[in-house]
Scaffold this motif. Structure first.
Motif, mmCIF file in Angstrom:
data_model
loop_
_atom_site.group_PDB
_atom_site.id
_atom_site.type_symbol
_atom_site.label_atom_id
_atom_site.label_comp_id
_atom_site.label_asym_id
_atom_site.label_seq_id
_atom_site.Cartn_x
_atom_site.Cartn_y
_atom_site.Cartn_z
ATOM 1 N N PRO A 6 0.812 -1.200 0.000
ATOM 2 C CA PRO A 6 0.000 0.000 0.000
ATOM 3 C C PRO A 6 0.852 1.259 0.000
ATOM 4 O O PRO A 6 1.986 1.267 0.474
ATOM 5 C CB PRO A 6 -0.814 -0.139 1.282
ATOM 6 N N SER A 7 0.238 2.328 -0.484
ATOM 7 C CA SER A 7 1.020 3.487 -0.902
ATOM 8 C C SER A 7 1.566 4.415 0.188
ATOM 9 O O SER A 7 2.362 5.276 -0.113
ATOM 10 C CB SER A 7 0.173 4.310 -1.864
ATOM 11 N N GLU A 40 -0.992 2.342 9.170
ATOM 12 C CA GLU A 40 -1.990 2.052 8.136
ATOM 13 C C GLU A 40 -3.239 1.415 8.721
ATOM 14 O O GLU A 40 -3.207 0.780 9.781
ATOM 15 C CB GLU A 40 -1.389 1.106 7.103
ATOM 16 N N ILE A 42 -5.888 -1.217 7.302
ATOM 17 C CA ILE A 42 -6.133 -2.121 6.177
ATOM 18 C C ILE A 42 -7.416 -2.918 6.401
ATOM 19 O O ILE A 42 -7.604 -3.496 7.479
ATOM 20 C CB ILE A 42 -4.964 -3.134 6.024
ATOM 21 N N SER A 213 -15.044 0.449 3.693
ATOM 22 C CA SER A 213 -14.336 1.136 2.602
ATOM 23 C C SER A 213 -14.227 2.642 2.861
ATOM 24 O O SER A 213 -13.323 3.302 2.361
ATOM 25 C CB SER A 213 -15.026 0.865 1.267
ATOM 26 N N HIS A 217 -7.489 2.750 4.716
ATOM 27 C CA HIS A 217 -6.574 3.296 3.700
ATOM 28 C C HIS A 217 -6.525 2.386 2.478
ATOM 29 O O HIS A 217 -6.483 2.842 1.350
ATOM 30 C CB HIS A 217 -5.155 3.424 4.269
ATOM 31 N N SER A 218 -6.491 1.075 2.757
ATOM 32 C CA SER A 218 -6.389 0.103 1.663
ATOM 33 C C SER A 218 -7.293 -1.073 1.987
ATOM 34 O O SER A 218 -7.563 -1.350 3.159
ATOM 35 C CB SER A 218 -4.970 -0.439 1.531
ATOM 36 N N LEU A 228 -5.496 -6.760 -4.434
ATOM 37 C CA LEU A 228 -5.755 -5.411 -3.909
ATOM 38 C C LEU A 228 -7.063 -4.892 -4.501
ATOM 39 O O LEU A 228 -7.266 -4.902 -5.704
ATOM 40 C CB LEU A 228 -4.587 -4.498 -4.282
ATOM 41 N N ASP A 231 -6.838 1.206 -2.859
ATOM 42 C CA ASP A 231 -5.679 1.763 -2.162
ATOM 43 C C ASP A 231 -5.749 3.276 -2.269
ATOM 44 O O ASP A 231 -5.697 3.823 -3.362
ATOM 45 C CB ASP A 231 -4.401 1.220 -2.827
ATOM 46 N N SER A 232 -5.913 3.909 -1.113
ATOM 47 C CA SER A 232 -6.021 5.369 -1.136
ATOM 48 C C SER A 232 -4.647 6.002 -1.072
ATOM 49 O O SER A 232 -4.529 7.180 -0.954
ATOM 50 C CB SER A 232 -6.877 5.851 0.029
#
Lengths: 232, 273
Positions: A6-7, A40, A42, A213, A217-218, A228, A231-232
């Motif tokens: 994830p970003s 994060e 998730i 959702s 974050h993801s 996946l 992914d925000s």
């Protein structure tokens, strides 16, 4: 072989390297590679029997992967000291106690047990218990019996038990089963707030895709393999 | 009334009984929470086989039964944890197994030093002051060990999966509980009787569960019930001349009835559970 990172920028706190798991030679997880960074949130979704619970059980050290490895906090395996930094709320956590009279305070106090070594007398920390209860909005229920609470309140208490040890990661396995719709929204908002205010890394298994959702974050989906979703 | 304390055998019975009355509900609280209440009955049947061995070999029953009960409790835990056999099935296997073995072994005893029924249902006259001191020592050891692992044991018994995920050594703690249960059964059978000890570990806990509003409160109230049942039972058995172990168990059932009525009344009038 999906590789998902994830970003969010920052250090990795959980890293799954090509993890597979089988029950009696029946594959449940295959080649899962996933990196989760500190802070994060998730969401883990997927069909029943898809391996979601097995995955988190591998992460908390209840199961050992048949292939691959799991790194937590930079350690090459799930060590006892790493486990003490993970707050875990399993499915139907208090079902076996039935009507046995436990107070809310006593349930949260259990979370402090992970801090001490095996043969050491218990250090009861009332301040920590009250703080954890306050974090989940249950501070006025300290002396109430657990069996008298609603499904949503019970889940909040179990999160307080996971929080009282000051974890870095919070893992919740289907925490909203049996919780009414209104309480579910409050519950997910509470998790979001814990993630934001306390910077706790959260892994949440849930069927409520729409509801989570908005908060995570993801989002990843597990159905033996991993993919996946968002992914925000 | 005071004359009861002038008899050495009653002094020994009160000393041993006091220790047993405290330690049995303490261990019993964890067993009831774990839904493992029948382990005490299973081990008491195994203890009976230990008594038979000690009668054949003319050795001290306390040590033989302690060793045998600990050995079997470890075997039960091994089969449950490592072999995945369900807990109730393991107990249902060892309970008649222990009884069958003890019946066969007891048939080999030609001239028992004490009537077999005194081991089955308990006897105040069979306990010496030295034995009572040994019982107090072993009970104190059990209480101290439970105190040192209390928080971890409560967590493990209530929610083993979460406790294990938190890095608590749950297998070791479960084994400790089994060994301490075995120790409690073996120190109790002479006074309460091998077939009745299970009741003293479970009835006070179930009685207190109806009224208490917390686990610590349950243990405390269960100990109070245990002590009251033991002392009242011993006094009644002395004056009415009836078997001590059976009297203690019946008194504890009276306390259960009292708790049940009180909790029912509380639910009706105050809506409290």
């Amino acid at each position: 072989m999906p590789t998902i990172a994830p970003s969010c920028s920052g250090q990795m706190c959980i890293k799954l390297n090509d993890v597979s798991f089988s029950y009696n030679s029946v594959p449940v997880l295959e080649h899962i590679t996933l990196s989760i960074q500190y802070g994060e949130f998730i969401g883990i979704i997927g069909p029943n029997g898809g391996g979601k619970s097995t995955l988190v059980k591998c992460i908390v050290g209840l199961l050992t992967p048949t292939e691959g490895s799991i790194e937590i906090f930079g350690n090459k395996q799930v060590t006892q000291s790493a486990q003490k930094k993970i707050g875990y709320v399993p499915q139907r956590s208090e079902s076996q106690s039935g009507s046995f009279p436990f107070t809310v305070g006593e349930i949260v106090d259990m979370g402090l047990a992970v801090k001490s070594s095996l043969f050491s007398f218990h250090h009861h920390d009332e301040k920590e218990i009250r703080k954890a209860l306050k974090d989940v909005g249950m501070e006025t229920h300290r002396e109430e019996k657990m069996s008298n609470l609603s499904g949503g309140q019970k889940q909040r208490v179990l999160i307080a038990r996971a929080l009282v040890g000051n974890p870095t990661i919070l893992i919740l396995d289907e925490p909203t089963v049996g919780v009414d719709e209104e309480s579910k929204e409050d519950f997910f908002a509470l998790l979001k707030s814990l993630n934001t205010r306390k910077n706790i890394t959260i892994l949440l298994i849930s069927h409520d895709t729409d509801a989570i959702s908005k908060e995570v974050h993801s989002m990843v989906s597990i159905n033996r393999t991993l993919s996946l979703i968002a992914d925000s | 009334m005071i004359e009861i304390f002038t008899y050495p055998f009653m002094q020994a019975a009160f000393i041993a009984g006091g220790a047993i009355a405290i330690v049995s509900p303490l261990i019993g609280s964890f067993l009831v929470l774990k839904r493992y209440s029948l382990i005490a009955d299973t081990l008491s049947h195994v203890a009976l086989a230990g008594i038979a061995v000690s009668l054949i070999t003319k050795t001290e029953p306390l040590y033989i039964t302690t060793l045998l009960c600990i050995g079997v409790s470890l075997l039960i835990e091994f089969l449950r944890q490592k072999r995945g056999i369900q807990g109730d099935a393991v107990l249902a296997m060892f309970l008649p197994g222990g009884l069958a073995l003890s019946v066969i072994l007891l048939s080999l005893v030609k001239t028992p030093s004490a009537p077999i029924t005194s081991y089955l249902f308990g006897s105040v006259t069979t306990i010496s002051l030295t034995e009572a001191v040994s019982i107090v020592f072993l009970a104190s050891f059990t209480i101290l060990l439970i105190a040192s692992i209390y928080d971890k044991l409560v967590y493990t018994t209530y929610d083993e999966e979460s406790a294990k995920a938190g890095g608590i050594q749950t297998t070791l703690l479960n084994t400790h509980l089994m060994v301490l249960t075995a120790l409690t059964v073996s120190i109790s059978f002479r006074l309460v009787g091998a077939l009745l000890i299970g009741a003293l570990m479970v009835i006070p806990v179930v009685s207190s569960q109806l009224l208490a509003s917390g686990f610590r409160q349950t243990i405390t109230l269960a100990m109070i019930y245990g002590i009251a049942s033991m002392f009242l039972g011993l006094v009644l058995s002395f004056f009415i001349n009836i078997p001590a172990g059976s009297t203690v168990v019946l008194v504890s059932l009276v306390f259960f009835t009292f708790s049940f009525l009180l909790s029912s009344k509380r639910q009706i009038f105050f809506g409290k559970k």
